[in-house]
Design a protein around this motif. Structure first.
Motif, PDB file in Angstrom:
ATOM      1  N   LEU A  33      -3.610  -1.962  44.167  1.00  0.00           N
ATOM      2  CA  LEU A  33      -2.643  -1.272  43.301  1.00  0.00           C
ATOM      3  C   LEU A  33      -2.445  -2.032  41.996  1.00  0.00           C
ATOM      4  CD1 LEU A  33       0.054  -0.207  45.929  1.00  0.00           C
ATOM      5  CD2 LEU A  33      -1.653   1.240  44.819  1.00  0.00           C
ATOM      6  N   PHE A  34      -2.403  -3.349  42.085  1.00  0.00           N
ATOM      7  CA  PHE A  34      -2.236  -4.155  40.877  1.00  0.00           C
ATOM      8  C   PHE A  34      -3.407  -3.955  39.923  1.00  0.00           C
ATOM      9  CE2 PHE A  34      -3.412  -8.089  38.682  1.00  0.00           C
ATOM     10  CZ  PHE A  34      -2.300  -8.248  37.859  1.00  0.00           C
ATOM     11  N   VAL A  41      -3.081  -0.914  32.964  1.00  0.00           N
ATOM     12  CA  VAL A  41      -2.026  -0.330  32.121  1.00  0.00           C
ATOM     13  C   VAL A  41      -1.378  -1.412  31.258  1.00  0.00           C
ATOM     14  CG1 VAL A  41       0.197   0.847  32.143  1.00  0.00           C
ATOM     15  CG2 VAL A  41      -1.590   1.530  33.749  1.00  0.00           C
ATOM     16  N   ALA A  42      -1.126  -2.584  31.861  1.00  0.00           N
ATOM     17  CA  ALA A  42      -0.514  -3.678  31.106  1.00  0.00           C
ATOM     18  C   ALA A  42      -1.435  -4.169  30.001  1.00  0.00           C
ATOM     19  CB  ALA A  42      -0.145  -4.822  32.047  1.00  0.00           C
ATOM     20  N   ASP A  74       7.709  -8.258  28.501  1.00  0.00           N
ATOM     21  CA  ASP A  74       8.038  -7.476  29.693  1.00  0.00           C
ATOM     22  C   ASP A  74       6.791  -7.180  30.519  1.00  0.00           C
ATOM     23  OD1 ASP A  74      10.066  -5.818  31.207  1.00  0.00           O
ATOM     24  OD2 ASP A  74       8.591  -4.265  30.704  1.00  0.00           O
ATOM     25  N   LEU A  75       5.697  -6.814  29.863  1.00  0.00           N
ATOM     26  CA  LEU A  75       4.454  -6.542  30.577  1.00  0.00           C
ATOM     27  C   LEU A  75       3.910  -7.808  31.235  1.00  0.00           C
ATOM     28  CD1 LEU A  75       2.705  -4.148  28.023  1.00  0.00           C
ATOM     29  CD2 LEU A  75       3.606  -3.533  30.274  1.00  0.00           C
ATOM     30  N   ARG A  79       3.339  -8.301  35.292  1.00  0.00           N
ATOM     31  CA  ARG A  79       2.076  -8.744  35.884  1.00  0.00           C
ATOM     32  C   ARG A  79       2.262 -10.031  36.687  1.00  0.00           C
ATOM     33  NH1 ARG A  79      -3.047  -8.645  31.995  1.00  0.00           N
ATOM     34  NH2 ARG A  79      -1.933 -10.425  31.102  1.00  0.00           N
ATOM     35  N   GLY A  80       3.076 -10.946  36.157  1.00  0.00           N
ATOM     36  CA  GLY A  80       3.317 -12.191  36.868  1.00  0.00           C
ATOM     37  C   GLY A  80       4.008 -11.983  38.202  1.00  0.00           C
ATOM     38  N   ARG A  81       5.011 -11.084  38.239  1.00  0.00           N
ATOM     39  CA  ARG A  81       5.722 -10.826  39.491  1.00  0.00           C
ATOM     40  C   ARG A  81       4.780 -10.225  40.538  1.00  0.00           C
ATOM     41  NH1 ARG A  81      10.108 -13.976  39.268  1.00  0.00           N
ATOM     42  NH2 ARG A  81      11.346 -13.565  37.424  1.00  0.00           N
TER      43      ARG A  81
END
Length: 220
Positions: A33-34, A41-42, A74-75, A79-81
């Protein structure tokens, strides 16, 4: 070494095994999913934001520059989370499987073993949920992740204490491990796992070398 597989303490092993397999599977799903939903998308959003920054700088619009930098931040945080959740979940799954193998070697009581297994299970869930909730809901949820990490740490320390307390020789431990991989299927899975881990390490080293070599070439 005499370990009765009919002992009720096996329930603790089952909890850890099911937890480990579930965490690894969930980490794989989260990774897919990531890759397809978040990362691409990011990356696209960051490219648009950097383009917007260059346009805003040429126009002298400081407010627009701040807006685009906020979007990039924010992006990057998102991604980091997701990456943190993905990597911690997979590593915790492997750790749970390892603890399931080591648990019968300890001299811990049946109740302690069950409590240990549930502590590891709950700790991983809290850590995973806390990291995501800290981004999507409230940053104070990160304390929930800290609590989960502490529960996981306690579980590992208790298992290590149980192993040290046992005091058996290396021959007993080797005999136990040999009994766990006595079947053909177990040996095949063990060999396949080692090969996959080695392949993953070599691939990671190669990709890291490509990235470093590319950056050094661009900097010259």
């Amino acid at each position: 070494m005499n370990i009765d597989n009919r002992s009720p303490s096996i329930a603790a092993e089952r909890i850890l095994v099911l937890s480990g397999v579930s965490y690894i599977f969930l980490a794989m799903v989260l990774g897919v999913l990531f890759a397809f939903v978040v990362s691409h998308v990011a990356n696209s959003g960051m490219k648009e934001a950097w383009t917007g920054i260059m346009v805003a700088v040429s126009l002298g619009d400081s407010a627009m520059v701040r807006e685009h930098f906020a979007a990039i931040a924010d992006l990057s945080a998102m991604r980091g989370r997701i990456m943190n959740s993905h990597s911690h979940l997979g590593a915790s799954g492997l750790l749970a499987l390892l603890l399931a193998v080591l648990l019968p070697l300890t001299r811990l009581s049946m109740n302690i073993k069950r409590l240990l297994a549930w502590s590891v299970f709950s700790g991983v869930i809290l850590q995973f949920a806390g990291v995501l909730c800290a981004y999507y809901f409230d940053f104070r949820a990160i304390y929930m992740a800290d609590l989960g990490a502490a529960m996981l740490f306690v579980g590992v320390v208790v298992v290590l204490y149980g192993l040290v307390r046992r005091g058996d020789g290396a021959a007993d431990v080797a005999a136990y491990i040999q009994s766990r991989i006595s079947s053909v299927s177990s040996r095949l899975l063990l060999k396949a796992g080692v090969i996959l881990l080695l392949f993953g390490m070599l691939l990671g080293m190669y990709l890291a070398w490509l990235i470093v070599a590319g950056e050094e070439t661009q900097s010259l």
